[in-house]
Design a protein around this motif. Structure first.
Motif, mmCIF file in Angstrom:
data_model
loop_
_atom_site.group_PDB
_atom_site.id
_atom_site.type_symbol
_atom_site.label_atom_id
_atom_site.label_comp_id
_atom_site.label_asym_id
_atom_site.label_seq_id
_atom_site.Cartn_x
_atom_site.Cartn_y
_atom_site.Cartn_z
ATOM 1 N N LYS A 11 0.894 -1.236 -0.050
ATOM 2 C CA LYS A 11 0.070 -0.240 0.051
ATOM 3 C C LYS A 11 0.891 1.297 -0.052
ATOM 4 O O LYS A 11 0.468 2.299 -0.766
ATOM 5 C CB LYS A 11 -1.027 0.028 1.218
ATOM 6 N N SER A 29 -2.238 6.332 7.219
ATOM 7 C CA SER A 29 -2.884 6.055 8.658
ATOM 8 C C SER A 29 -2.187 5.074 9.241
ATOM 9 O O SER A 29 -1.907 5.190 10.616
ATOM 10 C CB SER A 29 -4.189 5.707 8.308
ATOM 11 N N GLY A 30 -1.555 3.961 8.889
ATOM 12 C CA GLY A 30 -0.882 2.937 9.743
ATOM 13 C C GLY A 30 0.179 3.491 10.443
ATOM 14 O O GLY A 30 0.554 2.947 11.611
ATOM 15 N N TYR A 33 -1.239 4.707 13.661
ATOM 16 C CA TYR A 33 -1.247 3.347 14.608
ATOM 17 C C TYR A 33 -0.089 2.932 15.152
ATOM 18 O O TYR A 33 0.216 2.407 16.494
ATOM 19 C CB TYR A 33 -2.252 2.429 13.999
ATOM 20 N N ARG A 34 0.900 2.977 14.315
ATOM 21 C CA ARG A 34 2.353 2.525 14.556
ATOM 22 C C ARG A 34 2.761 3.183 15.800
ATOM 23 O O ARG A 34 3.552 2.863 16.766
ATOM 24 C CB ARG A 34 3.119 2.356 13.540
ATOM 25 N N SER A 94 -2.166 -4.296 16.301
ATOM 26 C CA SER A 94 -3.404 -4.566 16.040
ATOM 27 C C SER A 94 -4.403 -4.587 17.329
ATOM 28 O O SER A 94 -5.679 -4.084 17.173
ATOM 29 C CB SER A 94 -3.620 -5.953 15.442
ATOM 30 N N ALA A 97 -5.180 -0.807 17.531
ATOM 31 C CA ALA A 97 -6.018 -0.299 16.531
ATOM 32 C C ALA A 97 -7.391 -0.614 16.497
ATOM 33 O O ALA A 97 -8.141 -0.136 16.055
ATOM 34 C CB ALA A 97 -5.216 -0.968 14.930
ATOM 35 N N ARG A 103 -8.922 4.776 17.403
ATOM 36 C CA ARG A 103 -9.441 4.976 15.922
ATOM 37 C C ARG A 103 -10.010 6.466 15.756
ATOM 38 O O ARG A 103 -9.574 6.978 14.688
ATOM 39 C CB ARG A 103 -10.516 3.996 15.474
ATOM 40 N N GLU A 120 -4.110 6.259 2.612
ATOM 41 C CA GLU A 120 -3.657 4.746 2.572
ATOM 42 C C GLU A 120 -3.790 3.917 3.961
ATOM 43 O O GLU A 120 -3.566 4.673 4.941
ATOM 44 C CB GLU A 120 -2.265 4.758 2.041
ATOM 45 N N GLY A 121 -4.437 2.880 3.872
ATOM 46 C CA GLY A 121 -4.731 2.027 5.200
ATOM 47 C C GLY A 121 -5.274 0.972 5.329
ATOM 48 O O GLY A 121 -5.454 0.076 4.185
ATOM 49 N N ARG A 122 -6.495 0.876 5.969
ATOM 50 C CA ARG A 122 -7.426 -0.232 6.203
ATOM 51 C C ARG A 122 -8.747 0.027 6.070
ATOM 52 O O ARG A 122 -9.683 -0.531 5.486
ATOM 53 C CB ARG A 122 -7.172 -0.990 7.443
ATOM 54 N N ASP A 123 -9.271 1.158 6.430
ATOM 55 C CA ASP A 123 -10.634 1.600 6.394
ATOM 56 C C ASP A 123 -10.679 3.060 5.780
ATOM 57 O O ASP A 123 -11.768 3.680 6.336
ATOM 58 C CB ASP A 123 -11.068 1.595 7.936
ATOM 59 N N MET A 124 -9.749 3.329 4.819
ATOM 60 C CA MET A 124 -9.971 4.734 4.499
ATOM 61 C C MET A 124 -11.202 4.946 3.590
ATOM 62 O O MET A 124 -11.813 6.038 3.886
ATOM 63 C CB MET A 124 -8.679 5.221 3.562
ATOM 64 N N ARG A 167 -1.705 -11.112 12.041
ATOM 65 C CA ARG A 167 -2.302 -9.656 11.741
ATOM 66 C C ARG A 167 -3.360 -9.412 11.012
ATOM 67 O O ARG A 167 -4.143 -8.750 11.502
ATOM 68 C CB ARG A 167 -0.826 -8.743 11.429
ATOM 69 N N ASP A 171 -6.817 -7.864 12.434
ATOM 70 C CA ASP A 171 -7.317 -6.636 11.880
ATOM 71 C C ASP A 171 -8.536 -6.961 11.037
ATOM 72 O O ASP A 171 -9.174 -5.750 10.413
ATOM 73 C CB ASP A 171 -6.164 -6.089 10.674
HETATM 74 O O1 C5P Z 1 -0.254 -0.418 7.175
HETATM 75 P P1 C5P Z 1 0.269 -0.688 7.950
HETATM 76 O O2 C5P Z 1 0.611 -2.192 8.307
HETATM 77 O O3 C5P Z 1 1.552 0.003 8.594
HETATM 78 O O4 C5P Z 1 -0.579 -0.696 9.402
HETATM 79 C C1 C5P Z 1 -0.104 -0.986 10.833
HETATM 80 C C2 C5P Z 1 -1.369 -1.431 11.589
HETATM 81 O O5 C5P Z 1 -2.343 -0.319 11.809
HETATM 82 C C3 C5P Z 1 -2.459 -2.533 10.967
HETATM 83 O O6 C5P Z 1 -2.030 -3.708 11.136
HETATM 84 C C4 C5P Z 1 -3.749 -2.414 11.505
HETATM 85 O O7 C5P Z 1 -3.711 -3.043 12.674
HETATM 86 C C5 C5P Z 1 -3.654 -0.914 11.829
HETATM 87 N N1 C5P Z 1 -4.383 -0.046 10.963
HETATM 88 C C6 C5P Z 1 -5.793 0.186 11.085
HETATM 89 N N2 C5P Z 1 -6.409 1.164 10.300
HETATM 90 C C7 C5P Z 1 -5.706 1.706 9.289
HETATM 91 C C8 C5P Z 1 -4.310 1.630 9.044
HETATM 92 C C9 C5P Z 1 -3.989 0.736 9.885
HETATM 93 O O8 C5P Z 1 -6.399 -0.560 11.975
HETATM 94 N N3 C5P Z 1 -6.596 2.521 8.549
#
Ligand code: C5P
Length: 204
Positions: A11, A29-30, A33-34, A94, A97, A103, A120-124, A167, A171
């Motif tokens: 991503k 966005s990750g 969270y990191r 995770s 997150a 969140r 860029e992320g998971r739930d954008m 993960r 997630d």
């Molecule tokens: O994208 P990346 O692997 O760096 O994201 C790290 C962690 O952040 C994911 O494993 C997930 O737990 C969380 N995350 C999320 N929602 C997002 C982006 C990342 O829950 N939009």
């Protein structure tokens, strides 16, 4: 526009390439969270303790620097970015997150950024920017992703694959393609191929 996907699906590299082609920044966005995970670990906060974590995060605000060639996270004068891709952060992120309070803390920061950008992320595409004009969701098999990611981690490919699968499982609640997302299997494609595919689909 939004680019979501499973762990290590490419991503960030794809978002950076698309953003550069469009002449706009991308937002990872990750990384937030990191950063929350790393700061919680450093402070000795239990990662599932949302109240303690939020108190800590609010006391020392973070700044996400969104540039087309890469994102950086700052806390005052300290650049945290290079500490955020360790296996320890991978293993804890995770849990952090999954906390609704965290969140909301991330989402508020993302929505305050000046548009346009590639998110860029998971739930954008589902939660944070549901009105985005184009949405993409990247997938690839766990093995392909582990082979790519093991070049950036000290562990061998089997250990990286097991960690990625775990993960993904954790997630799953916060990562899904939006109904109107274009789903791209990046397995058979090069990085340039994925970027090209996205640029061709984008509305003009
Ligand atoms: O994208 P990346 O692997 O760096 O994201 C790290 C962690 O952040 C994911 O494993 C997930 O737990 C969380 N995350 C999320 N929602 C997002 C982006 C990342 O829950 N939009």
């Amino acid at each position: 526009m939004t680019i979501d996907g499973v762990a290590a699906s490419g991503k960030s590299s794809v978002a950076s390439g698309v953003a550069r082609a469009l002449g706009i920044p991308y937002v990872s966005s990750g990384l937030l969270y990191r950063a929350a995970t790393q700061l919680g670990r450093e402070a000795g906060v239990r990662l599932g303790d949302a109240a303690a974590l939020l108190t800590h995060l609010r006391a020392r605000p973070l700044r996400l620097e969104a540039l087309p060639e890469g994102n950086r996270v700052w806390q005052g004068e300290r650049d945290l970015t290079d500490e955020l891709h360790s296996s320890q952060v991978d293993a804890g992120v995770s849990v952090v997150a999954a906390l609704p309070e965290v969140r909301a803390w991330v989402d508020d920061q993302l929505r305050a950024l000046p548009a346009p950008f590639v998110a860029e992320g998971r739930d954008m595409g589902t939660n944070v920017f549901p009105q985005a004009r184009a949405k993409f969701y990247l997938t690839a098999s766990a093995r392909v992703r582990a082979e790519r990611r093991s070049q950036e981690r000290p562990e061998d490919v089997d250990a990286v694959e097991a960690a990625l699968i775990e993960r993904d499982r954790r997630d799953a609640g916060q990562s899904a393609p939006a109904p109107d997302a274009h789903v791209i299997d990046t397995g058979p494609l090069t990085l340039e191929g994925v970027i090209e595919t996205i640029l061709q689909v984008l509305p003009t």
